[in-house]
Design an enzyme around this catalytic site. Structure first.
Site, PDB file in Angstrom:
ATOM      1  CE  LYS A  33      40.290   2.655  75.079  1.00  0.00           C
ATOM      2  NZ  LYS A  33      39.970   3.992  75.586  1.00  0.00           N
ATOM      3  CB  THR A  34      43.437   7.626  74.222  1.00  0.00           C
ATOM      4  OG1 THR A  34      42.878   6.666  75.122  1.00  0.00           O
ATOM      5  CG2 THR A  34      43.217   9.020  74.778  1.00  0.00           C
ATOM      6  CG  ASP A 219      37.073   5.839  75.307  1.00  0.00           C
ATOM      7  OD1 ASP A 219      37.391   4.887  74.568  1.00  0.00           O
ATOM      8  OD2 ASP A 219      37.781   6.247  76.254  1.00  0.00           O
ATOM      9  CD  GLU A 220      37.498   1.657  77.430  1.00  0.00           C
ATOM     10  OE1 GLU A 220      37.173   0.589  76.887  1.00  0.00           O
ATOM     11  OE2 GLU A 220      38.628   1.874  77.899  1.00  0.00           O
ATOM     12  CD  GLN A 250      40.946  -4.241  75.915  1.00  0.00           C
ATOM     13  OE1 GLN A 250      41.398  -3.763  76.950  1.00  0.00           O
ATOM     14  NE2 GLN A 250      41.253  -3.760  74.726  1.00  0.00           N
ATOM     15  NE  ARG A 600      45.413  -4.600  80.024  1.00  0.00           N
ATOM     16  CZ  ARG A 600      44.955  -3.776  79.099  1.00  0.00           C
ATOM     17  NH1 ARG A 600      45.047  -2.485  79.252  1.00  0.00           N
ATOM     18  NH2 ARG A 600      44.403  -4.239  77.989  1.00  0.00           N
TER      19      ARG A 600
END
Length: 732
Positions: A33-34, A219-220, A250, A600
Site C-alpha cells: 500500500k505504501t 493512509d490507514e 486490520q 506479520r
C-alpha cells in the site's frame, strides 16, 4: 516515471493511474500500500495534474509520514518541501497557524502536550474544589478527549451528562476550555476539532482550502475516528479527487475511537467511487495467508477479498497445547532457540493479547541469559503498579526502606502533599529515626495538619498490620491482603477503566508469580522472593546486541513483519477477551487483531495455548474458538498434555471468585467451585471490579452457559458471562 510504473502489478498500476474521482484502495496485508500511495502522488505531479503544493497526503504516525516523504523524494528526484505530507495533527496545526484569526486565536497559539493537559485538569479540580481521589486527572482527561474526538463542545457534553460523575466532568470540561482559551492554547484533540469547526462553519475558508488541494490521499483509513472523517469530508472539494487506502480487516483500534464504518461506507459517502483491491501479498507463504483468510472470513463487517502470493512452499501452521503458562514460555523459547540456525533472534517475535503475559517469557529468557526487547511497553517488573506492590513488600520486610516508603506513602492517594512529606522528613532527620518511625508519631509532629497526621499514622498502622500478617500468611495471600486493604486495584480502575483493567491483569499476574515461586522454591520466604525479583529487574549484565528476541502485544505489531511469529495465550477468555463474547462488534475486532498478528509472519506461524492459565486464580482454559476456524489441512497440532481439542479441557472452567461456593486445595493453588450451577438470581446487588455496584435484572442459562444482565449504577445495563464476570454478591 514510466520505468517506475512498470514495477507495479496490475492492481497497483490501476490504483496509481486512477487519479480522478473518489477511489478506495482496499490494501490487504503485505500488498504494497505504501508503494501505491507514493507512486500515485509522484504520478500526479510528474503528469502535471497538480503542483506539489496542491496535493495533500495524511497518515497517522510521524514515522509513516517520514517514510512516505523519503520514498517520494527518491521517486521524483527533486525538492519536495512544498508537499503536504504529514500526520493528521501536523496538518491541522499548519492549517490553524494560517487560519486561527477566524477563530479568534493568534497565529502563534500554544499547543499543549498530554502532561500540560493533565496539569491543567489538576488546576481545574483544585479551583472547583473537586476531589482528585474521586476524579483522577487522567480519567477526567480521557473523558474530555473522547468527547472532543466526537466533536462535542463542553456545553454539548453537559447537555448529555448522566449522573453525578458526568455532571462533575462537565464542570471541569467547561473550566478547562476557558483556561485553554485564556492561554490562547490548543490541546492535541483541539487541533483536529477546531480545524473541523472552522471548515464547517466558515464557507469562505472551506472554499479556499478545497480549491487549494486538488488531490487528497489518506493512509490507514480504517483507523480514522469521527473527527478525522469530518475533516476529510470538509476538505474534499467539488472535484472529489480523494483516494483512501486501508484494510477493514486490520481495523483494531475501536477502543480508542477508530470507526470501521468510515471505510465500509466510503462508497455511499462518495457515490460513484472506484474500488480497487490489492490482494497479492509479498510477505507471507500461501499457507499463512490461507490460515489468516480462513479466520477473518468469519467477520461480517468486511469487504470480501482473497490474499494470494507467488511465494511457494512454507511450513504448516503449528498449534501447540501446553499445560501451564510456564510450560508455554519454556516451549516457545525452546522453539526460538531451535530455529536460531534458520533465523536470527531479531527475526522472531512473541505476541500476546495482554501486557501481563510477558512475565513468564521474560523470566524464561533471563534464566537462559538470552537478549530480548519489549516493544511498546516496559518490562513486567518495571511497570508502575508492579513496582508499587514490590515497594509495599519491601517496606513490610524492612521498615527503614525510605525509597519504598516515599513511593507508596501516598499511593493509593491519602491526601498527602509535598509539604506534609517535607515536615515528616525534617522530623525524621532531627530525631534520627526513619520516615516510618516518624509516620507512626505523625499526629504529634509540628507543622502537619490534623488530616495529614491521621493519614500518616494510619499508613504506619497499615504497614504494621501487614507485617504481622506476613508472619502467618503464604506469600500470595500476603500480596492479596495488601491489594485488598489498600484498595490498590480500585484506585487504578477509577483512574482509568481501560488502562486500569490492564494494570489489574498485571497485578493478578504478579500474584501468580508469587504463587509459582512459593510452589517451586525450597524456601519461599518474603526475603527470598524479593531477592529473586530484584535479580529479574537487574538487566545491567545483559548482552547489548541487536540480535534480540522481540516481545510485544498484538496491538503494537501492526506495520512490522518477522520470519517467525509466535501468537501466545490462544484461549477463550484471553484471546478473544471474555468481554467480547456477547458483543459481536468487539468479537470481530478481536478476530481482526488475530488476523493482524498472523499476517506479520513471513515464513512460520505458531499458535500456543495453555490448559491452565493463572488469571484471577488458577483457571482451566479452553483453546480459543479462533483456532477452530483454521482448516485442519493447514495445521500441525502439537499436544503436550491431555487436551480435549474440540471441547476444551476435561473439567469445566470455573471462575476464581464467584458469588458463593467452596474452595479446595490443589497442587496448583486454590480452586473455587460453585455450590450450584445457578448462584445468581434476579434482584441481587452485586459488585464488578470494573463497573462497580449494580443489580441483577435477569439470569439465563446454567453453569458455563449462564448469562447475567446487571444494571450498573455508573455504566447502565451490561450482559455478562457468569464464569468470567468476577461478580461479588453484596446483598440478596
Amino acid at each position: 516515471m514510466t520505468r517506475l510504473l512498470e514495477q507495479l502489478n496490475d492492481r497497483q498500476l490501476a490504483a496509481v493511474t486512477k487519479t480522478d474521482g473518489p477511489l478506495l484502495v482496499v490494501a490487504g496485508a503485505g500488498s504494497g500500500k505504501t508503494r501505491v500511495l507514493t507512486h500515485r502522488l509522484a504520478h500526479i505531479i510528474t503528469e502535471q495534474k497538480a503542483n506539489p503544493g496542491e496535493v495533500l497526503a495524511v497518515t497517522f504516525t510521524n514515522k509513516a509520514a517520514g517514510e512516505m516523504k523519503e520514498r517520494i523524494a527518491a521517486l521524483l528526484g527533486f525538492d519536495i518541501s512544498r508537499l503536504w505530507v504529514s500526520t493528521f495533527h501536523s496538518f491541522c496545526a499548519r492549517f490553524l497557524r494560517l487560519e486561527a484569526q477566524h477563530l479568534g486565536y493568534p497565529s502563534n497559539f500554544t499547543i499543549i502536550d498530554n502532561d500540560d493537559s493533565r496539569s491543567l485538569v489538576n488546576r481545574c479540580l483544585k479551583e472547583l474544589g473537586v476531589s482528585g481521589s474521586q476524579f483522577s486527572p487522567d480519567a477526567v482527561l480521557n473523558r474530555i478527549s473522547s468527547a472532543k474526538n466526537r466533536l462535542y463542545t463542553a456545553a454539548q457534553f453537559a447537555a448529555e451528562a448522566q449522573g453525578y460523575y458526568d455532571d462533575q466532568v462537565a464542570r471541569i470540561f467547561e473550566l478547562y476550555e476557558k483556561k485553554l482559551r485564556a492561554s490562547a492554547a490548543f490541546d492535541f484533540d483541539d487541533l483536529i476539532g477546531m480545524a473541523v469547526h472552522l471548515l464547517r462553519e466558515d464557507g469562505d475558508v472551506r472554499a479556499r482550502w478545497q480549491q487549494r488541494f486538488q488531490y487528497i490521499m489518506v493512509d490507514e483509513y480504517q483507523d480514522t475516528n469521527h473527527a478525522q472523517y469530518q475533516l476529510l469530508k470538509h476538505l474534499v472539494g467539488p472535484h472529489r479527487n480523494v483516494c483512501v487506502v486501508g484494510d477493514e480487516d486490520q481495523s483494531i483500534y475501536g477502543w480508542r475511537g477508530a470507526d470501521i464504518t468510515n471505510i465500509l461506507n466510503f462508497e455511499s459517502d462518495f457515490p460513484g467511487a472506484t474500488v480497487i483491491k490489492l490482494e497479492q501479498n509479498y510477505r507471507s507463504t500461501q499457507i499463512i495467508l490461507s490460515a489468516a483468510s480462513a479466520i477473518i472470513k468469519n467477520n461480517s463487517s468486511r469487504k470480501d477479498k482473497t490474499l494470494w502470493t507467488d511465494i511457494s512452499g512454507g511450513d504448516k501452521i503449528r498449534i501447540a497445547l501446553l499445560e501451564t503458562q510456564a510450560d508455554e514460555a519454556d516451549w516457545v523459547i525452546g522453539q526460538a532457540l531451535a530455529r536460531r540456525g534458520r533465523y536470527p533472534l531479531s527475526e522472531m517475535v512473541v505476541l500476546y493479547r495482554t501486557n501481563a503475559q510477558s512475565r513468564a517469557f521474560e523470566e524464561t529468557l533471563r534464566r537462559h541469559n538470552l537478549p530480548y526487547q519489549i516493544i511498546g511497553g516496559v518490562s513486567f517488573y518495571q511497570r508502575k503498579e508492579i513496582k508499587d506492590l514490590i515497594a509495599y513488600l519491601k517496606l513490610i520486610a524492612n521498615h527503614r526502606d525510605e525509597a519504598s516508603f516515599v513511593r507508596i506513602v501516598n499511593f493509593p492517594k491519602r491526601g498527602l502533599g509535598d509539604t506534609s512529606l517535607a515536615h515528616l522528613t525534617a522530623y525524621a532527620r532531627q530525631s534520627g529515626g526513619s520516615l516510618f518511625e516518624a509516620a507512626s508519631r505523625a499526629e504529634s509532629i509540628a507543622g502537619l495538619t490534623a488530616r495529614a497526621g491521621r493519614a500518616l499514622t494510619q499508613f504506619a498502622e497499615l504497614i504494621v498490620s501487614l507485617t504481622t500478617a506476613s508472619g502467618s500468611q503464604l506469600l500470595e495471600q500476603l500480596i492479596q491482603t495488601i491489594i485488598d486493604q489498600t484498595g490498590l486495584v480500585e484506585a487504578l480502575v477509577d483512574e482509568d477503566p481501560v488502562t486500569g483493567e490492564n494494570r489489574r491483569e498485571n497485578i493478578d499476574e504478579f500474584v501468580a508469580a508469587a504463587e509459582e515461586f512459593a510452589r517451586t522454591h525450597p524456601e519461599p520466604s518474603l526475603d527470598n522472593f524479593l531477592a529473586e525479583i530484584t535479580l529479574y529487574t537487574n538487566v545491567d549484565n545483559y548482552q547489548d546486541t541487536d540480535d534480540k528476541l522481540t516481545l510485544m502485544t498484538l496491538h503494537n505489531v501492526k506495520g512490522l513483519e518477522f520470519d517467525l511469529v509466535f501468537v501466545t495465550g490462544m484461549e477463550d477468555g484471553l484471546f478473544p477477551l471474555a468481554r467480547s463474547f456477547d458483543t459481536p462488534m468487539e468479537l470481530e475486532e478481536e478476530r481482526r487483531l488475530l488476523y493482524v498478528g498472523a499476517t506479520r509472519a513471513r515464513r512460520e506461524l505458531v499458535f500456543t495455548a495453555a490448559r491452565q492459565r493463572h488469571r484471577y486464580g488458577v483457571e482451566q482454559a479452553i483453546p480459543s474458538r479462533f483456532l477452530n476456524e483454521i482448516p485442519d489441512e493447514l495445521v500441525e497440532k502439537i499436544d503436550r498434555r491431555a487436551y480435549r481439542w474440540d471441547h476444551g479441557p476435561s473439567e469445566p472452567s470455573r471462575p476464581m471468585r464467584p458469588a458463593s461456593g467452596r474452595t479446595q486445595s490443589s497442587p496448583q493453588g486454590v480452586h473455587y467451585e460453585y455450590d450450584d450451577d445457578r448462584p445468581f438470581r434476579r434482584g441481587q446487588t452485586v459488585r464488578h471490579p470494573v463497573f462497580g455496584q449494580g443489580q441483577v435484572i435477569n439470569v439465563e442459562g446454567h453453569g458455563e452457559n449462564m448469562r447475567i444482565d446487571v444494571d450498573f449504577a455508573s455504566f447502565g445495563p451490561k450482559r455478562l458471562i457468569a464464569m468470567y464476570a468476577r461478580l461479588t454478591v453484596i446483598s440478596a
